[in-house]
Write an enzyme that holds these catalytic residues in place. Structure first.
Site, PDB file in Angstrom:
ATOM      1  N   ASP A  96       2.786   2.965   3.125  1.00 29.68           N
ATOM      2  CA  ASP A  96       1.824   4.047   2.962  1.00 29.68           C
ATOM      3  C   ASP A  96       2.503   5.251   2.306  1.00 29.68           C
ATOM      4  O   ASP A  96       3.203   5.118   1.332  1.00 29.68           O
ATOM      5  CB  ASP A  96       1.176   4.397   4.301  1.00 29.68           C
ATOM      6  CG  ASP A  96      -0.210   5.012   4.150  1.00 29.68           C
ATOM      7  OD1 ASP A  96      -0.704   5.119   3.019  1.00 29.68           O
ATOM      8  OD2 ASP A  96      -0.815   5.383   5.172  1.00 29.68           O
ATOM      9  N   HIS A 118      -5.841  -0.405   6.112  1.00 25.28           N
ATOM     10  CA  HIS A 118      -5.793   0.265   7.420  1.00 25.28           C
ATOM     11  C   HIS A 118      -6.604  -0.476   8.488  1.00 25.28           C
ATOM     12  O   HIS A 118      -6.049  -1.012   9.424  1.00 25.28           O
ATOM     13  CB  HIS A 118      -6.196   1.741   7.321  1.00 25.28           C
ATOM     14  CG  HIS A 118      -5.312   2.537   6.426  1.00 25.28           C
ATOM     15  ND1 HIS A 118      -3.978   2.721   6.701  1.00 25.28           N
ATOM     16  CD2 HIS A 118      -5.550   3.178   5.245  1.00 25.28           C
ATOM     17  CE1 HIS A 118      -3.428   3.438   5.738  1.00 25.28           C
ATOM     18  NE2 HIS A 118      -4.357   3.721   4.831  1.00 25.28           N
ATOM     19  N   HIS A 147      -9.754   2.058   1.323  1.00 28.04           N
ATOM     20  CA  HIS A 147      -9.254   2.660   2.563  1.00 28.04           C
ATOM     21  C   HIS A 147     -10.402   2.746   3.575  1.00 28.04           C
ATOM     22  O   HIS A 147     -11.415   3.392   3.293  1.00 28.04           O
ATOM     23  CB  HIS A 147      -8.792   4.101   2.333  1.00 28.04           C
ATOM     24  CG  HIS A 147      -7.508   4.275   1.598  1.00 28.04           C
ATOM     25  ND1 HIS A 147      -7.313   3.826   0.315  1.00 28.04           N
ATOM     26  CD2 HIS A 147      -6.356   4.908   1.970  1.00 28.04           C
ATOM     27  CE1 HIS A 147      -6.090   4.169  -0.080  1.00 28.04           C
ATOM     28  NE2 HIS A 147      -5.489   4.823   0.900  1.00 28.04           N
ATOM     29  N   HIS A 175       1.510   5.424  -1.986  1.00 22.89           N
ATOM     30  CA  HIS A 175       0.928   6.568  -2.705  1.00 22.89           C
ATOM     31  C   HIS A 175       2.052   7.250  -3.474  1.00 22.89           C
ATOM     32  O   HIS A 175       2.490   8.346  -3.125  1.00 22.89           O
ATOM     33  CB  HIS A 175       0.257   7.532  -1.730  1.00 22.89           C
ATOM     34  CG  HIS A 175      -0.966   6.990  -1.071  1.00 22.89           C
ATOM     35  ND1 HIS A 175      -2.234   7.110  -1.617  1.00 22.89           N
ATOM     36  CD2 HIS A 175      -1.130   6.310   0.094  1.00 22.89           C
ATOM     37  CE1 HIS A 175      -3.125   6.527  -0.815  1.00 22.89           C
ATOM     38  NE2 HIS A 175      -2.482   6.029   0.228  1.00 22.89           N
ATOM     39  N   HIS A 221       0.854  -1.193   0.000  1.00 24.77           N
ATOM     40  CA  HIS A 221       0.000   0.000   0.000  1.00 24.77           C
ATOM     41  C   HIS A 221       0.889   1.242   0.000  1.00 24.77           C
ATOM     42  O   HIS A 221       1.506   1.566   1.011  1.00 24.77           O
ATOM     43  CB  HIS A 221      -0.914  -0.002   1.233  1.00 24.77           C
ATOM     44  CG  HIS A 221      -1.868   1.147   1.295  1.00 24.77           C
ATOM     45  ND1 HIS A 221      -3.229   0.992   1.157  1.00 24.77           N
ATOM     46  CD2 HIS A 221      -1.669   2.473   1.495  1.00 24.77           C
ATOM     47  CE1 HIS A 221      -3.826   2.164   1.271  1.00 24.77           C
ATOM     48  NE2 HIS A 221      -2.882   3.094   1.477  1.00 24.77           N
TER      49      HIS A 221
END
Length: 403
Positions: A303, A249, A217, A62, A60
C-alpha cells in the site's frame, strides 16, 4: 566462442519441488532445471542449497505519493491523527504544488527500494482529479519506462477523490488512459461516492471503452462493504469482465458474518474476482486462509509508503509477510507457506502475469536468491536477498543495485 548458458544458478532450493536443482538461463528465459546442469556458461551463482524464489509481487502501491512525509526531523503530516478526510486533504495540498520532477524522483526511489528487496512486479494506483490533473500519471509513466529493466509496473488511473465527488475525474481518467495507463480504478462507491450503481457503472464503461482491467478500492466495513463488493462482482459478470476485476482492501470480510462470506464465495469465483489485502492495514480477523482455501485469488501488498496516508513502509514483501502472519496470528508451516504464495504466485495471478511467472522451463528468469532454507524460515528470519535477477540479468548483488 558462444556459451550454452548465460547464467546458471547452482544448488537452488525450489520450494515447489522440495529439492535442490540447478537453473539454466539463456537471455531472459529459464531453459533448463535439473539436478546437475552440464555445459558452458558465462556466469554462475552458487545458491548453496538456499531458497530461490520467483520475484516478489507487490500488488497494490501508491508510488506517486511515496516519501512525501520525508525530509524533516519528524515525518510530515503526522502531527495530526489519521482520518480519511485529513489524508485526502493533505494529498490535495501536496499535488497542488508538487512538480513532475519531484513525483518522478519519489517513484524511482520507491522502485529501487522494492528491487533491493526482490520485488520485481508491482501495481501502482495514481491519483487523478481536478487538483492533481494528470501530473502524477505523466511522472509515473515516464519513470515506468526508465525502470523497465528493473521492475514491471502496472499503472492504475485512480479516481481518488471520487467520480461523483470531483466531476472532472471522468475526463481526466480518459486522458490518463489515452496516455497509457493499464487499468482504471475507483474508491468506496457507497461512502465516498454515495452512488454505488453509478460509480461502478462508470468504471466499467471506461474500462470497456479502453479495454483495460479494473482495480477498485473498497474500504467500507460491514454490510455496506459486502454489498458494494457483491455488486462489483455481479456487474463483472454482466459486463463480460470475468477475471479482469480486482477488489483492493475488502475490510468488510473481517467483520461480516461467516455465513455471508460462505454465500458470496461462489459469486466471487464465478466472476473471477481478484482480491488484495495490504499488510499494513489487514484487520486481525480477515479470513485470509478461508479465502485462499476456497480458491479465491488473494494477493498481498504494501500500500502506501511514508506519505500522508501512512508514515512507515519500506517496500519489503518478506517483511510484509511477517507483519501479515503476526496480525492474523498465523503460526503453522502450512499457513506461512500460504502467506508466501500471496507475495508470489497469488500476486502474479492478481496482476495477470501468471503465464510467464514462476520457476519453470520457458518462463521469465525473474528470480531472488535468499539466505534462507525455505519460505517459512525466510519469513521468520527476515532473510537477506543475496541476489536479484531480472530478465536473466543480475540486477542486485549483496544488497546493492548493480544494473
Amino acid at each position: 566462442m558462444s556459451k550454452d548458458f548465460d547464467l546458471i544458478i547452482r544448488n537452488a532450493y525450489l520450494s515447489e519441488k522440495d529439492s535442490v536443482y540447478d537453473i539454466g538461463i539463456v537471455g531472459d528465459r529459464i531453459i533448463k532445471i535439473e539436478a546437475k546442469i552440464e555445459g558452458t556458461v558465462k556466469d554462475e551463482i552458487d545458491a548453496k542449497g538456499n531458497l530461490v524464489s520467483p520475484g516478489f509481487v507487490d500488488a497494490h502501491t501508491h508510488m506517486d505519493k511515496s516519501f512525501t512525509s520525508t525530509g524533516e526531523r519528524l515525518p510530515k503530516f503526522w502531527s495530526r491523527p489519521y482520518t480519511r478526510d485529513a489524508a485526502i486533504e493533505d494529498g490535495l495540498k501536496y499535488y497542488k504544488n508538487a512538480t513532475h520532477e519531484e513525483i518522478k524522483r519519489h517513484v524511482i526511489e520507491h522502485a529501487h527500494m522494492q528491487v533491493l528487496h526482490g520485488t520485481l512486479y508491482t501495481r501502482t494506483h495514481v491519483d487523478v482529479d481536478s487538483v492533481a490533473k494528470t501530473k502524477a500519471v505523466e511522472a509515473v509513466l515516464e519513470a515506468k519506462e526508465e525502470l523497465k529493466d528493473l521492475i514491471d509496473i502496472q499503472v492504475v488511473a485512480f479516481a481518488q477523490s471520487g467520480f461523483f465527488v470531483d466531476l472532472e475525474s471522468e475526463s481526466l481518467i480518459r486522458k490518463s488512459l489515452d496516455m497509457g495507463c493499464d487499468l482504471v480504478g475507483g474508491v468506496d462507491p457507497a461512502t465516498r461516492e454515495n452512488n454505488v450503481e453509478g460509480s461502478l457503472d462508470l468504471c466499467f464503461k471506461l474500462a470497456k471503452e479502453y479495454d483495460v482491467d479494473i482495480d477498485y478500492h473498497i474500504h467500507d466495513i460491514g454490510t455496506v462493504g459486502v454489498y458494494s463488493i457483491n455488486r462489483l462482482a455481479q456487474k463483472t459478470i454482466e459486463n463480460g469482465y470475468k477475471g479482469r476485476v480486482t477488489t483492493s482492501h475488502a475490510w468488510c470480510f473481517a467483520d461480516a458474518p461467516s455465513e455471508w462470506l460462505d454465500e458470496a464465495i461462489p459469486l466471487y469465483k464465478d466472476s473471477g474476482m481478484k482480491f488484495v489485502t495490504c499488510f499494513s492495514s489487514t484487520p486481525p480477523t480477515m479470513p485470509v486462509i478461508k479465502l485462499l482455501e476456497a480458491g479465491i485469488n488473494l494477493g498481498c501488498a504494501s500500500d502506501n509508503i511514508r506519505d500522508f496516508w501512512v508514515p512507515f513502509g519500506n517496500g519489503d514483501m518478506v517483511q510484509g509477510a511477517l507483519i501479515e502472519t503476526q496480525r492474523l496470528e498465523l503460526k503453522t508451516n502450512r499457513d506461512l507457506g500460504l502467506i508466501w504464495k500471496m507475495i508470489t504466485s497469488e500476486g502474479a495471478r492478481v496482476l495477470g502475469i501468471e503465464k510467464n511467472y514462476g520457476i519453470e522451463v520457458g518462463k521469465k528468469a525473474d528470480l531472488v536468491v535468499l539466505n534462507s532454507l525455505s519460505p517459512q524460515w525466510a519469513i521468520i528470519d527476515q532473510a537477506k536477498r543475496l541476489c536479484v535477477i531480472k530478465n536473466g540479468r543480475i540486477i542486485v548483488k549483496d544488497e546493492v543495485i548493480v544494473a
